[in-house]
Design an enzyme around this catalytic site. Structure first.
Site: not given
Length: 362
Positions: A47, A213
């Protein structure tokens, strides 16, 4: 500048989660290195590396980092130079310094265990903000913890047509409300990854793949044909230009003099070429500190871009007609470009050093 208008109405949370996770089960990324053998440590390192950096770039760095520092104890015990060396080229070096500091905190203050019991506890560690803490908790433990990184901001602002730059406090608050609304109590790791994957692979900054999408029919920005307008950009300021001269001083063996930068600030803790504001200061330093050296010329200037300014760098070549003595003061060293040490180097310095040959004096 756009004005902040009334808050958009969220979609039904169950509808959103079902469609998102259905898409993720078919198209999501599930084979990234940090997704294998998940642990708070591995997720945390990934991260931090992924902040401001694309997945394709991070993968190689992550694998090399894990090979050298397989756990938080190994990282905490390392010298900062080696940590920065493995980070060289990844940029935003404060991330590496904070990673090292946080590892020491985990080992010495938390007995080697990451405090993943809450976002507040985890974000108290250096370099970990609210969104990063949420991602670590969700990915490593499966517990519910909303996130709001750049990818998620882009998805939510387009989906709801959220006006205003996301860095404005009132806009960011609204986006956190939406993130809280949609984050489920179950499949939290998958949901978090799915949100990031949506932004990284479909709802991209340029040319989003709207026809693929799962929220094509729900997206406000798409319905308006205004995908490129969201999220709104930060009001631009002209980046100031700073200038510096970098001294490439080589001794008769072809070794190059390096200095270590202060621990904070620009390229903090990294090794670099001595820098000067102008030629007069460079000449005076050479005459005082390196008698017997001779300036041989300048290379073409080039620009290195930082977040807040542009640095115009002019390399200056010089030769010392003897072997360089080991500098008496700490923070200085003679460096052999043909046998690189494991030290952290700023990207432009690394490029300059790689262009040198120990058998071709400047």
């Amino acid at each position: 500048m756009s004005t902040f208008i009334e808050a958009p109405q969220p979609l039904d949370a169950e509808y959103f989660r079902t469609r998102l996770l259905g898409w993720f089960d078919q198209y999501g990324r599930t084979h990234l290195p940090w997704q294998q053998g998940r642990s708070p440590y591995r997720v945390w390192v990934s991260e931090i590396m992924l902040q401001q950096t694309q997945v394709a770039t991070v993968i190689g760095y992550f694998e090399r980092f894990m090979q050298r520092f397989p756990d938080v104890a190994a990282l905490a015990a390392a010298e900062q130079d080696e940590v920065l060396h493995l980070w060289t080229g990844l940029g935003y070096y404060a991330r590496a310094r904070n990673l090292h500091r946080a590892a020491k905190c985990v080992v010495h203050e938390h007995n080697g265990a990451f405090p993943v019991e809450s976002v507040a506890a985890l974000s108290a560690l250096p370099g970990i903000g609210r969104s990063t803490a949420g991602a670590i908790i969700a990915q490593a433990t499966g517990k519910r913890a909303p996130i709001l990184d750049g990818n998620v901001k882009r998805v939510l602002t387009r989906l709801h047509g959220v006006e205003g730059w996301p860095g404005r406090p009132e806009v960011e608050r609204r986006l956190w409300q939406l993130a809280e609304h949609y984050t489920p109590q179950w499949r939290c790791a998958d949901f978090t990854q799915a949100m990031m994957d949506m932004g990284a692979t479909l709802c991209t900054r340029r040319r989003p793949s709207c026809l693929l999408c799962p929220f094509e029919a729900d997206c406000v920005a798409h319905a308006r044909g205004e995908e490129q307008r969201f999220p709104e950009s930060k009001p631009k300021k002209e980046k100031p230009v700073r200038k510096t001269m970098m001294l490439m001083l080589r001794d008769e063996n072809g070794h190059v003099l390096l200095e270590q930068r202060p621990s904070s600030g620009l390229w903090g803790g990294l090794w670099g070429l001595p820098q000067f504001d102008d030629g007069g200061a460079l000449d005076a330093w050479l005459a005082r500190e390196m008698p017997g050296s001779e300036v041989q010329g300048r290379w073409s200037s080039f620009v290195h871009v930082f977040t807040h300014f542009r640095l115009e760098i002019t390399p200056v070549q010089a030769h010392l007609s003897r072997q360089g003595d080991q500098p008496a003061a700490s923070g200085w060293r003679w460096y052999d470009p043909d046998q690189p040490d494991s030290i952290g180097l700023a990207a432009p310095v690394k490029a300059l050093l790689e262009s040198l040959s120990s058998f071709t004096l400047l």
